[in-house]
Design a protein around this motif. Structure first.
Motif, PDB file in Angstrom:
ATOM      1  N   ILE C 128       0.836  -1.200   0.000  1.00 22.46           N
ATOM      2  CA  ILE C 128       0.000   0.000   0.000  1.00 22.46           C
ATOM      3  C   ILE C 128       0.875   1.256   0.000  1.00 22.46           C
ATOM      4  O   ILE C 128       0.614   2.233  -0.710  1.00 22.46           O
ATOM      5  N   LEU C 129       1.940   1.233   0.831  1.00 20.18           N
ATOM      6  CA  LEU C 129       2.860   2.371   0.830  1.00 20.18           C
ATOM      7  C   LEU C 129       3.499   2.536  -0.547  1.00 20.18           C
ATOM      8  O   LEU C 129       3.667   3.641  -1.050  1.00 20.18           O
ATOM      9  N   THR C 130       3.869   1.391  -1.155  1.00 19.28           N
ATOM     10  CA  THR C 130       4.418   1.423  -2.515  1.00 19.28           C
ATOM     11  C   THR C 130       3.423   2.061  -3.477  1.00 19.28           C
ATOM     12  O   THR C 130       3.786   2.871  -4.327  1.00 19.28           O
ATOM     13  N   ALA C 131       2.142   1.707  -3.327  1.00 24.51           N
ATOM     14  CA  ALA C 131       1.100   2.237  -4.206  1.00 24.51           C
ATOM     15  C   ALA C 131       1.029   3.754  -4.118  1.00 24.51           C
ATOM     16  O   ALA C 131       0.660   4.431  -5.075  1.00 24.51           O
ATOM     17  N   PHE C 132       1.390   4.299  -2.955  1.00 18.69           N
ATOM     18  CA  PHE C 132       1.435   5.752  -2.824  1.00 18.69           C
ATOM     19  C   PHE C 132       2.696   6.321  -3.466  1.00 18.69           C
ATOM     20  O   PHE C 132       2.694   7.394  -4.052  1.00 18.69           O
ATOM     21  N   GLU C 133       3.780   5.600  -3.332  1.00 16.56           N
ATOM     22  CA  GLU C 133       5.067   6.131  -3.763  1.00 16.56           C
ATOM     23  C   GLU C 133       5.189   6.228  -5.286  1.00 16.56           C
ATOM     24  O   GLU C 133       5.703   7.219  -5.813  1.00 16.56           O
ATOM     25  N   ILE C 134       4.743   5.195  -5.998  1.00 15.64           N
ATOM     26  CA  ILE C 134       4.985   5.142  -7.442  1.00 15.64           C
ATOM     27  C   ILE C 134       4.367   6.315  -8.221  1.00 15.64           C
ATOM     28  O   ILE C 134       5.076   6.980  -8.989  1.00 15.64           O
ATOM     29  N   PRO C 135       3.080   6.609  -8.046  1.00 13.84           N
ATOM     30  CA  PRO C 135       2.542   7.760  -8.786  1.00 13.84           C
ATOM     31  C   PRO C 135       3.257   9.058  -8.424  1.00 13.84           C
ATOM     32  O   PRO C 135       3.451   9.936  -9.261  1.00 13.84           O
ATOM     33  N   GLY C 136       3.659   9.162  -7.142  1.00 11.74           N
ATOM     34  CA  GLY C 136       4.404  10.329  -6.696  1.00 11.74           C
ATOM     35  C   GLY C 136       5.704  10.480  -7.462  1.00 11.74           C
ATOM     36  O   GLY C 136       6.093  11.578  -7.876  1.00 11.74           O
ATOM     37  N   LEU C 137       6.372   9.351  -7.694  1.00 10.08           N
ATOM     38  CA  LEU C 137       7.635   9.384  -8.435  1.00 10.08           C
ATOM     39  C   LEU C 137       7.399   9.737  -9.890  1.00 10.08           C
ATOM     40  O   LEU C 137       8.177  10.466 -10.493  1.00 10.08           O
ATOM     41  N   TYR C 138       6.301   9.239 -10.469  1.00  8.99           N
ATOM     42  CA  TYR C 138       6.011   9.594 -11.857  1.00  8.99           C
ATOM     43  C   TYR C 138       5.669  11.061 -11.991  1.00  8.99           C
ATOM     44  O   TYR C 138       6.024  11.730 -12.951  1.00  8.99           O
ATOM     45  N   LYS C 139       4.933  11.581 -10.993  1.00  6.03           N
ATOM     46  CA  LYS C 139       4.485  12.959 -11.107  1.00  6.03           C
ATOM     47  C   LYS C 139       5.603  13.935 -10.762  1.00  6.03           C
ATOM     48  O   LYS C 139       5.834  14.905 -11.472  1.00  6.03           O
ATOM     49  N   LEU C 140       6.298  13.684  -9.641  1.00  9.82           N
ATOM     50  CA  LEU C 140       7.232  14.689  -9.148  1.00  9.82           C
ATOM     51  C   LEU C 140       8.684  14.416  -9.499  1.00  9.82           C
ATOM     52  O   LEU C 140       9.534  15.259  -9.270  1.00  9.82           O
TER      53      LEU C 140
END
Lengths: 285, 127, 207
Positions: C128-140
């Motif tokens: 679940i934490l990973t699920a938060f991290e990945i879009p963040g990395l794509y966006k930012l």
């Protein structure tokens, strides 16, 4: 299908720069030189053709196919060379072979290896160990290994010595031999194009200045020169761009206007001068 | 076929190639039935645009010097070619017109022009 | 399907320069275990694994690999699926190794079923934490995005702390165990949302 590329009224809006209404066609089997000063929008145009950035207007067709709907199909047959490599610098040339086999359905490992041999590139070397000239050859090797029918080069020769640039011209001339392969070659080193290009598209400051046959392009401009007193307001009004110096001036004019001023010295211009003076003219220099 | 191009002569490239091919055909260096390099081969060898060589071959074909056989290539037409004859006839008429103009300026009359012509013909026969 | 597997294989070749860092967590935990520490291998290794998610993104950014993606005949969504699949595969391997290590070094007897449930719970939290991290990395991107995983992590600690303070921690954990089917369900839902968000972000990205 007789054209490699059809670009019609494409535009792209950035905060400080706008590319607007760029239109040109590259017939199959020919080389088109894509020229203009730095910042004119050449890379932007190429990225629009490759669907790497979103366009704000116009249409793009490659091999007669709409470039967004047929993105993958087009890219299977398009080879691209940028001014710098697009790999992980820690990869070896063998790693690139494995990666490309994953991305291109018609990747030919045997051709890639043959090309590496031909270009004298060591397969176990890492990308970061290659010189600029070798990187160009690497990108060409990759482009030739998936049977690309269209080769797009974006400023491939900046930083290359004359020998390497010459070899590239030979490679391109060989590439189009059968009439089924085409080349779009963007550069600001125009002496390369003065020889082998069939067509020229010239853009400046995001606008299309000319597109058509190279010989006709060169013939539609004249380099005119004269003394200080010859630089009348009438002459100035007809000059695309000019430069004044101690004893006179020189500038670029459309050929038909140059005929109005028989007192001026008028001669065939190099492509470079056309670009330089057009740029000067746009920027009030 | 031998082509040498000059970038500095001020003569357009396509004209230089045309003239050189023409003179080689007329001098016999290129014989009837000789196969010319393809458009693209020539462009590659001379380092010029394919459109330029296309223009050269198209004009040479129109003027009757060569013929393009679809799928096979371009071949030299011999002196028997009708088109070539017509072309050379027009060229002769042009040259004669120039000759007459020059003679008038030099103050020569038509019999002197005839004389000069006969003399020149004799010399050419003896060559 | 074949495309996605190719994208998965691509990620393995992509992280080649950083391969040794993936093994770091394993080596550190092994070292601790040898020294007799009682730390939970699964929690520790998965926590360390969170930071390895950065590596493929770092390599992409550093080498401007977007140009490769731009000229390759592969759909952007397939690249995303490949990236997620890669992370899940790496995590599964890591998780299994951690559990094996925990079993090998365990001093007391473990009730397998209990242990598996708690281990699976930790793995789900990690996902679940990973699920938060990945879009963040794509966006930012990597520089700003690397901190995005810590926000839900901190939130999580706050929630646990508050639950403990209000003494509902035990009843909550019993409830979760009793309704354990919720755990993988929520994880899958969150991961799916994460994937579609990443696809949307990546599709809009200008190469």
């Amino acid at each position: 299908m007789s054209d490699a590329i059809n670009v019609k009224n494409i535009s792209k809006i950035y905060p400080g720069f706008t590319l607007k209404d760029i239109t040109f066609d590259l017939p199959k089997g020919y080389i088109m030189g894509f020229i203009g000063p730095n910042g004119a929008g050449k890379t932007t145009t190429i990225k629009l053709i490759l669907n790497m950035i979103q366009r704000d207007g116009g249409t793009v067709e490659v091999f007669g196919l709409e470039n967004i709907a047929h993105d993958a199909e087009i890219k299977e047959q398009t080879g691209v060379v940028f001014d710098n490599h697009y790999f992980v610098d820690e990869w070896t040339l063998n790693d690139i072979n494995r990666v490309m086999a994953l991305f291109f359905s018609n990747w030919q490992s045997s051709i890639y290896q043959k090309k590496l041999e031909q270009y004298q590139l060591n397969p176990v070397k890492k990308v970061k160990e290659l010189s600029k000239g070798m990187r160009l050859k690497l990108m060409l090797a990759v482009a030739f290994s998936h049977d690309a029918k269209l080769l797009i080069l974006d400023e491939p020769t900046s930083g290359l010595d004359p020998v390497a640039r010459d070899e590239l011209l030979d490679t391109l001339a060989e590439f189009i031999q059968d009439g089924e392969h085409s080349v779009l070659f963007s550069t600001h080193i125009t002496s390369d194009l003065e020889k082998v290009a069939d067509y020229i598209t010239f853009i400046n400051d995001g606008r299309l200045i000319y597109t058509g046959i190279k010989d006709e392009f060169i013939d539609s401009f004249r380099l005119v020169k004269g003394g200080k007193e010859d630089l009348t307001p009438d002459v100035k009004a007809h000059l695309i761009g000019y430069r004044e110096y101690g004893s006179g001036f020189e500038g670029i004019m459309y050929t038909e206007y140059a005929n109005y001023f028989p007192n001026l010295l008028s001669e065939k211009s190099s492509i470079d001068n056309i670009i330089v003076f057009t740029y000067k003219g746009t920027n009030g220099l | 076929m031998k082509i040498t191009l000059s970038n500095l002569s001020g003569i357009p490239i396509y004209e230089q190639i045309k003239d050189q091919i023409k003179s080689q055909i007329l001098s016999g260096e290129l014989k009837e039935g000789d196969k010319l390099p393809s458009l693209r081969e020539l462009a590659r060898d001379l380092r010029i645009s394919v459109l330029t060589t296309t223009r050269v071959y198209t004009e040479l074909e129109k003027e009757g010097f060569i013929t393009n056989i679809q799928g096979r290539g371009c071949y030299v037409l011999g002196e028997g070619s009708e088109l070539l004859k017509e072309h050379m006839l027009r060229e002769m008429e042009r040259n004669l017109s120039d000759a007459l103009k020059a003679a008038k300026i030099a103050g020569l009359d038509i019999s002197e022009v005839h004389q000069a012509l006969d003399l020149m013909n004799e010399e050419k026969q003896n060559e | 399907m074949k495309d996605i597997l190719n994208a998965l294989r691509f990620n393995f070749i992509l992280v080649k320069p950083y391969l040794r860092y993936y093994l770091l967590g394993f080596v550190v935990v092994f070292f601790f275990k040898i020294m007799g520490s009682e730390i939970d291998a699964v929690s520790f290794m998965l926590f360390m694994l969170l930071s390895t998610h950065l590596y493929p993104f770092q390599l992409e950014e550093k080498n401007d690999l977007y140009r490769l993606y731009g000229i390759a005949p592969i759909k952007r969504s397939v690249l995303i699926f490949g990236r997620y699949l890669f992370i899940i595969v790496i995590s599964l391997i890591d998780w299994l190794l951690a559990m094996m290590m925990e079993y090998a070094f365990s001093k007391s007897t473990i009730i397998i079923s209990d242990y598996l449930i708690s281990s699976l719970f930790i793995f789900s939290i990690f996902l679940i934490l990973t699920a938060f991290e990945i879009p963040g990395l794509y966006k930012l991107g990597v520089i700003k995005g690397r901190w995005i995983v810590y926000v839900p992590l901190v939130l999580m600690f706050i929630i646990v702390f508050l639950a403990d303070a209000f003494q509902i921690l035990e009843s909550t954990s019993h409830w979760i165990t009793a309704n354990f089917w919720l755990v993988p369900t929520v994880t899958i839902i969150v991961l799916s949302l994460s994937v579609s968000l990443s696809v949307r972000i990546f599709n809009r990205k200008e190469f």
